[in-house]
Motif scaffolding. Sequence first.
Motif, PDB file in Angstrom:
ATOM      1  N   SER A 211       0.813  -1.211   0.000  1.00 60.31           N
ATOM      2  CA  SER A 211       0.000   0.000   0.000  1.00 60.31           C
ATOM      3  C   SER A 211       0.850   1.265   0.000  1.00 60.31           C
ATOM      4  O   SER A 211       0.445   2.286  -0.507  1.00 60.31           O
TER       5      SER A 211
ATOM      6  N   MET B 289      -9.633  -6.463  -5.463  1.00 57.24           N
ATOM      7  CA  MET B 289      -8.958  -6.507  -4.166  1.00 57.24           C
ATOM      8  C   MET B 289      -7.576  -7.138  -4.303  1.00 57.24           C
ATOM      9  O   MET B 289      -6.588  -6.638  -3.736  1.00 57.24           O
TER      10      MET B 289
ATOM     11  N   HIS C 281      -5.122  -4.706  -6.032  1.00 61.53           N
ATOM     12  CA  HIS C 281      -4.652  -3.663  -5.121  1.00 61.53           C
ATOM     13  C   HIS C 281      -3.622  -4.218  -4.146  1.00 61.53           C
ATOM     14  O   HIS C 281      -2.579  -3.594  -3.899  1.00 61.53           O
TER      15      HIS C 281
ATOM     16  N   ARG D 275      -2.328  -0.206  -9.283  1.00 59.02           N
ATOM     17  CA  ARG D 275      -3.149   0.951  -8.937  1.00 59.02           C
ATOM     18  C   ARG D 275      -3.979   1.479 -10.108  1.00 59.02           C
ATOM     19  O   ARG D 275      -4.958   2.177  -9.876  1.00 59.02           O
TER      20      ARG D 275
ATOM     21  N   ASN E 171     -13.250   2.011  -3.495  1.00 58.48           N
ATOM     22  CA  ASN E 171     -12.319   3.061  -3.069  1.00 58.48           C
ATOM     23  C   ASN E 171     -12.833   3.794  -1.819  1.00 58.48           C
ATOM     24  O   ASN E 171     -12.055   4.355  -1.047  1.00 58.48           O
TER      25      ASN E 171
ATOM     26  N   LEU F  71      -9.887   0.338  -1.056  1.00 57.01           N
ATOM     27  CA  LEU F  71      -8.931   0.317  -2.151  1.00 57.01           C
ATOM     28  C   LEU F  71      -8.554   1.749  -2.529  1.00 57.01           C
ATOM     29  O   LEU F  71      -9.173   2.708  -2.067  1.00 57.01           O
TER      30      LEU F  71
END
Length: 304
Positions: A6, A100, A103, A108, A145, A160
């Motif tokens: 992330s 999912m 991500h 991205r 998101n 996300l």
Amino acid sequence: MQDTHSTSAVNNFRKAVAAGDFLVTAEVAPPKGADSTHMIEMAATLKGRVHAVNITDGSRAVLGMSSLAASVILLQHGIEPICQMACRDRNRIALQADLMGAHALGIRNILALTGDPVKAGDHPDAKAVFDLESVRLLQLIRKMNQGVDFNDKALNDGALDLFTGAAVDPQSASWSGLQSRFEKKIEAGAQFFQSQLITDFERLEKFMDKIASGYNKPILAGIFLLKSAKNAQFINRMVPGVNIPDHIIDRLAKAKYPLEEGMKIAAEQVQIARQLCQGVHMMAVKKEDAIAPILDLAGVEKVN
């Protein structure tokens, strides 16, 4: 365990969009089989020349490696992907599961597509899904998101952060249909648009002036490398909505080296598109290593 992706996920394409840079993307087909060597070699020729590389998702309903898996392979080789995701082969459960997973693996950029009809491809008897289409897929990604699933239930393990784009065809026969669909995609959350193959640049200019100008979303004009007159004629026959003009076909037919002529034509089209919109999306089927030389001919500088 902490999610290391992330914070380390690559998203230079989003930064370039935000900065108002002239955007360059290119398309690379995933392999048909387990060996991704050729795909990696072709994508490597685009390093420093494009902001991101699209991986197609069953384009023309023809079988290829999962776009998600191929995108991860590119990411592992330092190439930022735009993972195309089509609704044709997945229901809403599978789409959410793949989003999912994408991500979590550091992807991205997503291009949300309805998908080409099964009958057009190499498995015409396959069962099509089409549980959603591109606008509803964009709406779904926007929800995810925001931290909820399709049914507005919380994503308990984290929202996300996907940067979503959509396709647009400025040469569509229906002007009102084009405008309506474009506006619906904007409302659903599309942040950028990549166009189908452009041959009518007057039509593109009209689209930019009459429709796109009011929305401040980048449009990347689709530039396609025509390898020969025969190749151009084939595309005219097989790709709906495309009409490659006779003068281009004649130019290719008369050329001593048709591929080189096709590269010159593509470079000229890049220069025209640069005056009209914020980017180009380069397509050179099975000849992706010609894209960097085309960009050189067009005078497009390397990207940061």
